[in-house]
Design a protein around this motif. Structure first.
Motif, PDB file in Angstrom:
ATOM      1  N   ILE A 140      31.324 143.892  82.542  1.00  0.00           N
ATOM      2  CA  ILE A 140      31.324 142.693  83.043  1.00  0.00           C
ATOM      3  C   ILE A 140      30.228 141.723  82.116  1.00  0.00           C
ATOM      4  CG2 ILE A 140      30.939 140.981  85.200  1.00  0.00           C
ATOM      5  CD1 ILE A 140      31.699 143.988  86.679  1.00  0.00           C
ATOM      6  N   LEU A 141      30.749 140.929  81.398  1.00  0.00           N
ATOM      7  CA  LEU A 141      29.802 140.149  80.696  1.00  0.00           C
ATOM      8  C   LEU A 141      29.615 138.864  81.698  1.00  0.00           C
ATOM      9  CD1 LEU A 141      31.415 140.218  77.277  1.00  0.00           C
ATOM     10  CD2 LEU A 141      29.477 141.478  78.217  1.00  0.00           C
ATOM     11  N   CYS A 142      28.288 138.442  81.786  1.00  0.00           N
ATOM     12  CA  CYS A 142      28.044 137.465  82.394  1.00  0.00           C
ATOM     13  C   CYS A 142      27.195 136.232  81.525  1.00  0.00           C
ATOM     14  CB  CYS A 142      26.733 137.709  83.184  1.00  0.00           C
ATOM     15  SG  CYS A 142      27.105 139.191  84.466  1.00  0.00           S
ATOM     16  N   VAL A 143      28.049 135.318  81.246  1.00  0.00           N
ATOM     17  CA  VAL A 143      27.781 133.975  80.461  1.00  0.00           C
ATOM     18  C   VAL A 143      26.922 133.037  80.984  1.00  0.00           C
ATOM     19  CG1 VAL A 143      28.382 132.765  78.434  1.00  0.00           C
ATOM     20  CG2 VAL A 143      29.587 134.857  79.042  1.00  0.00           C
ATOM     21  N   SER A 144      25.932 132.451  80.560  1.00  0.00           N
ATOM     22  CA  SER A 144      25.212 131.388  81.027  1.00  0.00           C
ATOM     23  C   SER A 144      24.637 130.451  79.948  1.00  0.00           C
ATOM     24  CB  SER A 144      24.160 131.770  82.031  1.00  0.00           C
ATOM     25  OG  SER A 144      23.104 132.928  81.568  1.00  0.00           O
ATOM     26  N   GLY A 145      24.219 129.497  80.252  1.00  0.00           N
ATOM     27  CA  GLY A 145      23.524 128.625  79.084  1.00  0.00           C
ATOM     28  C   GLY A 145      24.514 127.525  78.844  1.00  0.00           C
ATOM     29  N   ASP A 146      24.374 127.135  77.554  1.00  0.00           N
ATOM     30  CA  ASP A 146      25.028 125.934  76.959  1.00  0.00           C
ATOM     31  C   ASP A 146      26.405 126.204  76.633  1.00  0.00           C
ATOM     32  OD1 ASP A 146      22.711 124.517  77.011  1.00  0.00           O
ATOM     33  OD2 ASP A 146      21.931 125.207  75.230  1.00  0.00           O
ATOM     34  N   VAL A 147      27.396 126.662  77.534  1.00  0.00           N
ATOM     35  CA  VAL A 147      28.614 126.678  77.263  1.00  0.00           C
ATOM     36  C   VAL A 147      29.283 125.830  78.372  1.00  0.00           C
ATOM     37  CG1 VAL A 147      29.002 129.055  75.960  1.00  0.00           C
ATOM     38  CG2 VAL A 147      28.805 128.984  78.604  1.00  0.00           C
ATOM     39  N   ILE A 148      30.724 125.479  78.100  1.00  0.00           N
ATOM     40  CA  ILE A 148      31.303 124.543  78.972  1.00  0.00           C
ATOM     41  C   ILE A 148      31.663 125.309  80.182  1.00  0.00           C
ATOM     42  CG2 ILE A 148      33.558 123.418  79.315  1.00  0.00           C
ATOM     43  CD1 ILE A 148      32.249 121.814  76.919  1.00  0.00           C
ATOM     44  N   ASN A 149      32.221 126.428  80.215  1.00  0.00           N
ATOM     45  CA  ASN A 149      32.612 127.256  81.291  1.00  0.00           C
ATOM     46  C   ASN A 149      31.937 128.317  81.550  1.00  0.00           C
ATOM     47  OD1 ASN A 149      34.636 125.599  81.865  1.00  0.00           O
ATOM     48  ND2 ASN A 149      35.942 126.586  80.454  1.00  0.00           N
ATOM     49  N   PRO A 150      30.599 128.565  82.141  1.00  0.00           N
ATOM     50  CA  PRO A 150      29.731 129.958  82.268  1.00  0.00           C
ATOM     51  C   PRO A 150      30.280 130.578  83.377  1.00  0.00           C
ATOM     52  CG  PRO A 150      28.805 127.879  83.058  1.00  0.00           C
ATOM     53  CD  PRO A 150      29.725 127.573  82.536  1.00  0.00           C
ATOM     54  N   GLY A 151      30.223 131.839  83.310  1.00  0.00           N
ATOM     55  CA  GLY A 151      30.736 132.634  84.330  1.00  0.00           C
ATOM     56  C   GLY A 151      30.769 134.122  84.065  1.00  0.00           C
ATOM     57  N   TYR A 152      31.449 135.083  84.910  1.00  0.00           N
ATOM     58  CA  TYR A 152      31.544 136.449  84.731  1.00  0.00           C
ATOM     59  C   TYR A 152      32.976 136.843  84.129  1.00  0.00           C
ATOM     60  CZ  TYR A 152      32.883 134.957  89.472  1.00  0.00           C
ATOM     61  OH  TYR A 152      33.428 134.567  90.479  1.00  0.00           O
ATOM     62  N   PHE A 153      32.910 137.615  83.300  1.00  0.00           N
ATOM     63  CA  PHE A 153      34.203 138.052  82.760  1.00  0.00           C
ATOM     64  C   PHE A 153      34.287 139.530  82.238  1.00  0.00           C
ATOM     65  CE2 PHE A 153      32.821 133.840  81.408  1.00  0.00           C
ATOM     66  CZ  PHE A 153      33.757 133.048  81.574  1.00  0.00           C
ATOM     67  N   GLU A 154      35.282 140.029  83.014  1.00  0.00           N
ATOM     68  CA  GLU A 154      35.384 141.830  82.828  1.00  0.00           C
ATOM     69  C   GLU A 154      36.258 141.976  81.628  1.00  0.00           C
ATOM     70  OE1 GLU A 154      36.152 143.988  86.308  1.00  0.00           O
ATOM     71  OE2 GLU A 154      36.111 145.770  85.030  1.00  0.00           O
ATOM     72  N   VAL A 155      35.709 142.764  80.603  1.00  0.00           N
ATOM     73  CA  VAL A 155      36.440 142.876  79.629  1.00  0.00           C
ATOM     74  C   VAL A 155      36.422 144.489  79.073  1.00  0.00           C
ATOM     75  CG1 VAL A 155      36.264 140.562  78.595  1.00  0.00           C
ATOM     76  CG2 VAL A 155      34.696 142.075  77.899  1.00  0.00           C
ATOM     77  N   GLU A 156      37.301 144.722  78.230  1.00  0.00           N
ATOM     78  CA  GLU A 156      37.160 145.977  77.602  1.00  0.00           C
ATOM     79  C   GLU A 156      36.011 146.042  76.706  1.00  0.00           C
ATOM     80  OE1 GLU A 156      40.714 148.547  76.476  1.00  0.00           O
ATOM     81  OE2 GLU A 156      41.973 146.612  76.960  1.00  0.00           O
ATOM     82  N   VAL A 157      35.410 147.029  76.731  1.00  0.00           N
ATOM     83  CA  VAL A 157      34.119 147.116  75.877  1.00  0.00           C
ATOM     84  C   VAL A 157      34.460 147.097  74.619  1.00  0.00           C
ATOM     85  CG1 VAL A 157      31.922 148.527  75.618  1.00  0.00           C
ATOM     86  CG2 VAL A 157      32.905 148.776  77.928  1.00  0.00           C
TER      87      VAL A 157
END
Lengths: 466, 165
Positions: free
Chosen positions: A255-272
Motif C-alpha cells: 500500500i503506497l500512501c501519497v501525500s503532499g503536492d498532488v491533486i488526489n492524495p490517498g492510499y493505493f494498493e499496487v503490485e510491488v
C-alpha cells in the motif's frame, strides 16, 4: 474481485491490485465479524490449522513476503530466528504504532477490516508457537483501539480465540495495548520496553534480537499490521503462487500512501515494483497542481532520503544497467535502495517547485528533535542541533557555514546510535542539503553582512548576559 | 486516592492481560484509565498506579514524563490536538492552529516543550500540536477528544468549535 463494489467516489484506481485493502471503502461493509464471515472470513485460519506450523512458516518463506514496516526484512526468515531448543513462552506482537510521517495505511485496516488483522495474527501465532499476542496500537487511534477490542470480543465469542481454537490443539489470546504518543515505540525493541511498562528506550542488538530475547526476555516476533494481513493471503493462495504477484525479490502487493503536492492524495494498493514513480504521481494521483513542476519526492516515509527531480538514477547491474529519471523509478524495495533512498513504510511525500526545501527540512527536523528518546548522545543532541540550525536559517539568520555544519552533524549521528532512529533523523538532513543546496544557501548571509546588532543583543552574543 | 470501583475493576482486568510476574506492563493501560477519568495524571494518580502494580512511584513517573500522550496539567473540557508534521504542515496546519486559537480564545504564547498545552480562559477548550496523526493524505487533521477530523481548513474551524461548544 469483480463482485466487490466500492463507495462512490472512493473506487480503487484501475492500476490497483486490492488484496489487503479489498474491504476498505467497500459498499455495505462494516468492521463487524458478521461482514467478515459473510465474505469467507476465517477460512484461511481453518486451512492453516490443518497444516503443520512449520509448513505455514515455509509457505511464508516461499512467498518472499518482506516486512511492510520499513526495513523490508523477509517475514518468514524473521520467524525462523526463534531458537530451536527454546523452552520459554513465545510472544507475537503486532506493531500498530504507525508513526512514520507520510504513512497512513494501518489506520484503514484497523478501522475498517480488523478481523483480517486478527486472522493474520492467529495464523502467525500458530506458525511461531505463540499463545499470547499483543497489538501495540498508537495512542492517537482511540477509535481504532475500541474497534479492535470489540473485534477480539467477537472473535472470542465465535471460538476463534481462547482455548482449543476450532477444536484443534491451539490456544491463543490477543490483547490490545495502547501506546502513548511516542514515535520511538515503532522501533521493535523500544516497543517491547514500552509494553513492559518502561520508557521505550531501544535495546542494543546484539544481543537483544527480539526473536531470541524479546518481551520479558522471551522469544518475540514483532510484525507490522500490513505484513500480518499478508500472511492470510499467503495461506489463501500458497507461497509459490503469492510470489508471482509483484516482481522477483519484491513480491506481493503493497500500500503506497501519497501525500503532499498532488491533486488526489490517498492510499493505493499496487503490485510491488509494477508501478513507477511517474505513473503513481501523474496517473494514479492526478498529477501536480496546475502550473507546478516536480521538485522532489520522499519515497518511503519522512526518514527516507529525498530524491530530486533534477537527478538521474543508475539502476540494474551489468548489461541491464541503465540511467533513468525520477519518474521511471519502479516503486520496489531494491530499486529504491539502488537509487540511494528506501521504499521504507510506503509513505510517498511529493513536493512541487513552490516548496522551500529548508522549510520542509526544518519541519522534519522538528519532528525528530521532539521524538528522539534521548538515550544516545549523538541523536539526542544532534537532532536538536539540526533543528536549531534550520530554525535559524528560515528565520533569516543563516550563515554560509550552516550547510557544512548540518551535514557534519548528520554524518556524526548515523551509525553511532543504538537504534535506527539515528539514521532516520540524519538521512533527511544529509540528503536535503546535498540535493537542494541552493534552497539552503539562499537563507544564508556572511556574518559580517548581517544587520547591525543593537547593543543589548551584542552583549548577549558576547555571552556577557544570557 | 480513592478511585471509583468500576475503574478499579477495569484496572484489574488490564493487569490480567499480562503474566502474573509482569504487572508492570499494565502501567500505560492504567495511566490511560486515570487520564480518561480525571483529564490528566496527578501525583496521586502516579502513587495509585505504583501501589496497584507494586512499583516505586518513580517507575511510573518516568513513564508519565516521557510520553507526549500523557498530560501532567489539566486540559480544557475539549482537548484539541492539531497535527504539525510535514504533510499536514504543507496542507496548512499552522493556519488551522491559529484559527482554532482565535475562535476558542486560546493564547499559545506561554507554550513550551515542557508545557505544551494551552487552555482557553473559560476552560472549555485546550490545544496542542501533535506529531503525525497518520492521516497524511487528508491534512490538515486534528483530534478533538477522541474524535478524529480530516481536512480541517481555517474556514471549517468555526463550525467544528460550535459542534462542541
Amino acid at each position: 474481485m469483480a463482485s466487490v463494489k466500492y463507495i462512490k467516489g472512493k473506487e480503487p484506481h484501475k492500476c490497483e491490485y486490492r488484496m489487503i485493502f479489498r474491504n476498505v471503502d467497500r459498499q455495505g461493509w462494516d468492521p463487524s465479524i458478521k461482514s467478515y464471515l459473510s465474505d469467507g472470513g476465517y477460512k484461511e485460519l481453518k486451512k492453516a490449522l490443518k497444516m503443520k506450523p512449520q509448513e505455514v512458516t515455509d509457505a511464508v518463506k516461499a512467498s518472499g513476503l518482506r516486512g511492510r514496516g520499513g526495513a523490508g526484512f523477509p517475514t518468514g526468515v524473521k520467524w525462523g530466528f526463534i531458537p530451536p531448543n527454546n523452552t520459554k513462552p513465545i510472544y507475537l506482537i503486532c506493531n500498530c504504532d504507525e508513526s512514520e510521517p507520510g504513512t497512513f495505511k494501518d489506520r484503514y485496516i484497523v478501522h475498517q477490516d480488523p478481523h483480517q488483522l486478527i486472522e493474520g495474527m492467529l495464523i502467525s501465532c500458530y506458525a511461531v508457537g505463540a499463545k499470547v499476542a499483543y497489538i501495540y496500537i498508537r495512542e492517537e487511534f482511540p477509535e481504532g483501539a475500541k474497534i479492535l477490542e470489540k473485534a477480539i470480543e467477537e472473535a472470542r465469542s465465535k471460538k476463534y480465540l481462547g482455548n482449543k481454537i476450532l477444536g484443534k490443539n491451539f490456544d491463543c489470546e490477543i490483547y490490545v495495548h495502547r501506546g502513548a504518543g511516542a514515535y520511538i515505540c515503532g522501533e521493535e525493541t523500544g516497543l517491547i520496553e514500552s509494553l513492559e511498562g518502561k520508557r521505550p528506550y531501544p535495546r542494543i542488538k546484539p544481543p537483544y534480537f527480539p526473536a531470541a530475547l524479546g518481551l520479558y526476555m522471551c522469544p518475540t516476533i514483532v510484525n507490522n499490521v500490513e505484513s500480518l494481513c499478508h500472511v492470510k493471503h499467503v495461506i489463501a493462495m500458497g507461497g509459490e503462487k503469492y510470489a508471482q504477484i509483484g516482481t522477483p525479490r519484491n513480491t506481493g502487493t503493497r500500500i503506497l500512501c501519497v501525500s503532499g503536492d498532488v491533486i488526489n492524495p490517498g492510499y493505493f494498493e499496487v503490485e510491488v515494483g509494477k508501478i513507477t514513480m511517474g505513473e503513481l504521481i501523474y496517473e494514479v494521483c492526478g498529477g501536480l497542481k496546475k502550473g507546478r513542476k516536480l521538485k522532489g519526492v520522499i519515497p518511503g516515509g519522512s526518514s527516507a532520503k529525498v530524491l530530486s527531480a533534477e537527478d538521474s538514477y543508475k539502476i540494474g547491474t551489468g548489461d541491464s544497467e541503465r540511467v533513468i529519471g525520477i519518474e521511471d523509478i519502479p516503486m520496489d524495495f531494491d530499486t529504491m535502495a539502488a537509487c540511494g533512498s528506501m521504499a521504507g513504510s510506503g509513505g510517498v511525500i511529493v513536493m512541487d517547485d513552490s516548496r522551500d526545501m529548508a522549510w520542509i527540512l526544518n519541519n522534519i527536523n522538528t519532528f525528530y528533535a521532539h521524538e528522539s528518546c534521548g538515550q544516545c548522545t549523538p541523536c539526542r543532541e544532534g537532532s536538536l542541533w539540526m533543528k536549531k540550525i534550520t530554525d535559524r536559517m528560515i528565520s533569516g539568520s543563516g550563515v554560509p557555514s550552516d550547510l557544512k555544519t548540518l551535514t557534519s552533524i548528520g554524518d556524526n549521528i548515523a551509525g553511532r546510535t543504538i537504534c535506527a532512529f539515528g539514521e532516520a533523523c540524519a538521512w533527511p538532513t544529509q540528503s536535503f542539503v546535498a540535493k537542494f543546496p541552493g534552497d539552503f544557501i539562499k537563507h544564508t548571509k556572511p556574518r559580517n553582512a548581517r544587520k547591525q546588532l543593537n547593543p543589548e543583543s551584542k552583549i548577549a552574543a558576547a555571552g556577557l548576559k544570557t | 486516592m480513592q478511585v471509583p470501583l468500576e475503574l478499579d475493576e477495569r484496572a484489574d482486568d488490564y493487569i490480567r492481560h499480562y503474566p502474573d510476574d509482569q504487572k508492570r506492563s499494565a502501567t500505560l493501560p492504567l495511566l490511560h484509565l486515570l487520564q480518561e477519568e480525571y483529564g490528566y495524571i496527578t501525583e496521586e494518580a502516579v502513587d495509585w498506579v505504583a501501589m496497584k502494580l507494586e512499583l516505586e512511584p518513580i517507575n511510573v513517573l518516568e513513564v508519565v514524563t516521557f510520553y507526549p500522550g500523557l498530560r501532567q496539567t489539566a486540559p480544557g473540557k475539549y482537548h484539541i490536538r492539531v497535527c504539525r508534521t510535514l504533510s499536514c504542515a504543507m496542507a496548512g496546519c499552522h493556519e488551522t492552529m491559529d484559527k482554532f486559537c482565535e475562535i476558542a480564545g486560546i493564547d499559545r504564547s506561554t507554550v513550551s516543550h515542557h508545557n505544551p498545552i494551552a487552555v482557553s480562559e473559560d476552560g472549555k477548550f485546550s490545544i496542542e500540536y501533535a506529531e503525525c496523526l497518520a492521516s497524511c493524505g487528508t491534512g490538515p487533521v486534528c483530534l478533538i477528544g477522541d474524535d478524529f477530523h480530516e481536512s480541517v481548513e481555517p474556514k471549517d474551524v468555526k463550525g467544528l468549535i460550535n459542534k462542541y461548544d
